[in-house]
Design an enzyme around this catalytic site. Structure first.
Site, PDB file in Angstrom:
ATOM      1  N   ARG A 117      22.760 -48.301 -10.223  1.00 30.05           N
ATOM      2  CA  ARG A 117      23.374 -47.949 -11.507  1.00 30.05           C
ATOM      3  C   ARG A 117      22.278 -47.469 -12.456  1.00 30.05           C
ATOM      4  O   ARG A 117      21.891 -48.148 -13.403  1.00 30.05           O
ATOM      5  CB  ARG A 117      24.156 -49.125 -12.060  1.00 30.05           C
ATOM      6  N   GLN A 122      24.146 -41.472 -11.854  1.00 28.80           N
ATOM      7  CA  GLN A 122      25.431 -41.552 -12.558  1.00 28.80           C
ATOM      8  C   GLN A 122      26.509 -40.697 -11.908  1.00 28.80           C
ATOM      9  O   GLN A 122      27.675 -41.108 -11.833  1.00 28.80           O
ATOM     10  CB  GLN A 122      25.257 -41.145 -14.015  1.00 28.80           C
ATOM     11  N   ASP A 125      28.252 -42.557  -9.072  1.00 31.79           N
ATOM     12  CA  ASP A 125      28.717 -43.918  -9.356  1.00 31.79           C
ATOM     13  C   ASP A 125      30.235 -44.024  -9.179  1.00 31.79           C
ATOM     14  O   ASP A 125      31.005 -43.892 -10.122  1.00 31.79           O
ATOM     15  CB  ASP A 125      28.308 -44.314 -10.778  1.00 31.79           C
ATOM     16  N   SER A 128      32.239 -46.851 -11.120  1.00 36.55           N
ATOM     17  CA  SER A 128      32.633 -46.511 -12.486  1.00 36.55           C
ATOM     18  C   SER A 128      33.805 -45.533 -12.510  1.00 36.55           C
ATOM     19  O   SER A 128      34.732 -45.679 -13.310  1.00 36.55           O
ATOM     20  CB  SER A 128      31.447 -45.921 -13.251  1.00 36.55           C
ATOM     21  N   TYR A 222      26.276 -55.795 -15.393  1.00 39.19           N
ATOM     22  CA  TYR A 222      27.325 -56.801 -15.301  1.00 39.19           C
ATOM     23  C   TYR A 222      26.951 -58.032 -16.119  1.00 39.19           C
ATOM     24  O   TYR A 222      25.779 -58.306 -16.364  1.00 39.19           O
ATOM     25  CB  TYR A 222      27.544 -57.228 -13.846  1.00 39.19           C
TER      26      TYR A 222
END
Length: 361
Positions: A117, A122, A125, A128, A222
């Site tokens: 991450r 990105q 990902d 997400s 997280y």
């Protein structure tokens, strides 16, 4: 590189790993894309849309790289060969047996859950991108099951007050649920044990719920797992406030672990008849003690929505977003369509879940 796109066989799985848009872009970038007939049907992508984009129809299992959504079952794993690439959601933290089976066959497996991450990664990902779909659909589930309007309505018969929605967890899914519930006209409040996300919640026009329980942010963004004492304090504080809300949407998850139990049965009993809990963590057991994964049930007058694999209920856009993640990873692993695995690269090394099991590459 020849890339094979399989037809998903897992029960209820309607997504596809590559859509015509990305299949065409990969073909233009030097890849040969082979799509199993019917692979995109459940996601509203017919076979002719793939051929029009430059892909061919045929067996995907002989390709240099096989791309999937769900992890392969036993029969599918048996069709993979030594040195073949596999990309998909492979559940590496919970399904060690499955990863070891792939490793024993010499498969070079890349788990979309294991993409670092980081800013560089990105575009790959998938957690997400799929959480975005889940958060949006979670708010729609709530609106569907709540026996009242979400927005305030001023009518000739009088004024209808807006629904009050609480979203627990302000990750990607939670923030999308907040934004969607706000668009539907509800008064929305957000909660997370990470105080750093308060600004994000409030930037979406939602209120911040202070339960007096905070925790640090763990690796990957997280929330760290709460201690038993912190969890008990959170549950007690939530039980005292939960009756103020018509809808609660929960999104708290810990990678590779069962979902934390945030809402005890006593808190459900504190809610008004007709209230709704949408548990977006049902795939890993649920955040509510009374959630039944895969079901919609009513307990003490409260509807608990515990449907699993929520992104698959919106297969067109879930597939489109996931497909772009897969495309980005393929272009990273094989620029120009030629495989070039650089094990010193954090994305390549971090996402590969079988190389560390002894696969020679």
């Amino acid at each position: 590189m020849r890339v094979g796109v399989t037809r998903e066989t897992a029960p209820g799985e309607r997504r596809v790993a590559l859509v015509p848009e990305t299949a065409g872009k990969l073909a233009a970038a030097g890849f040969e894309v082979v799509v199993e007939p019917g692979a995109g049907d459940a996601a509203s992508f017919p076979d002719d849309s793939y051929t029009a984009a430059g892909a061919t129809l045929g067996s995907p299992w002989d390709a240099d790289a096989v791309v999937k959504v769900s992890k392969p079952d036993d029969a599918e794993a048996a069709r993979l060969r030594d040195g073949q690439l596999l990309i998909g959601f492979l559940d590496p933290l919970a399904d060690r047996e499955g990863i070891e089976r792939l490793a024993s066959r010499g498969v070079i497996a890349f788990a979309m859950e294991s993409i670092p991450r980081t800013t560089r990664a990105q575009s790959m990902d998938a957690l997400s991108s799929q959480a975005t779909v889940g958060g949006y659909k979670g708010a729609l589930f709530a609106a569907e099951h709540l026996p009242r309007f979400f927005p305030m309505l001023m009518t000739a018969a009088g004024t209808v007050p807006p629904a009050k929605v609480l979203v627990i967890g302000a990750g990607v899914a939670g923030l999308q649920a907040i934004a969607t519930a706000r668009r539907l006209g509800a008064v929305v409040t957000g909660f997370d044990v990470r105080p750093v996300v308060r600004e994000q919640i409030e930037s979406l026009g939602a209120n911040w719920l202070d339960l007096g329980v905070t925790g640090a942010e763990a690796e990957g963004g997280y929330a760290r797992e709460l201690t038993p004492e912190e969890m008990q304090a959170q549950q007690q504080a939530l039980e005292a406030r939960i009756g103020d809300f018509d809808v609660v949407i929960t999104t708290a998850a810990i990678p590779g672990r069962a979902a934390p139990r945030i809402i005890p049965a006593s808190a459900v009993r504190a809610m008004r008849t007709g209230s709704v809990i949408v548990d977006l963590a049902a795939d890993t057991g649920g955040n509510c003690e009374l959630t039944r994964p895969g079901e919609v049930v009513v307990s003490d007058g409260v509807t608990l929505v515990g449907l699993t694999n929520v992104p698959s209920t919106m297969p067109y856009h879930a597939s489109t977003l996931y497909s772009r993640n897969v495309q980005a990873l393929l272009l990273h692993l094989a620029p120009g369509g030629e495989l070039a695995l650089d094990w010193s690269d954090e994305i390549t090394a971090g996402a590969c879940v079988t190389k560390k099991e002894g696969v020679a590459v």
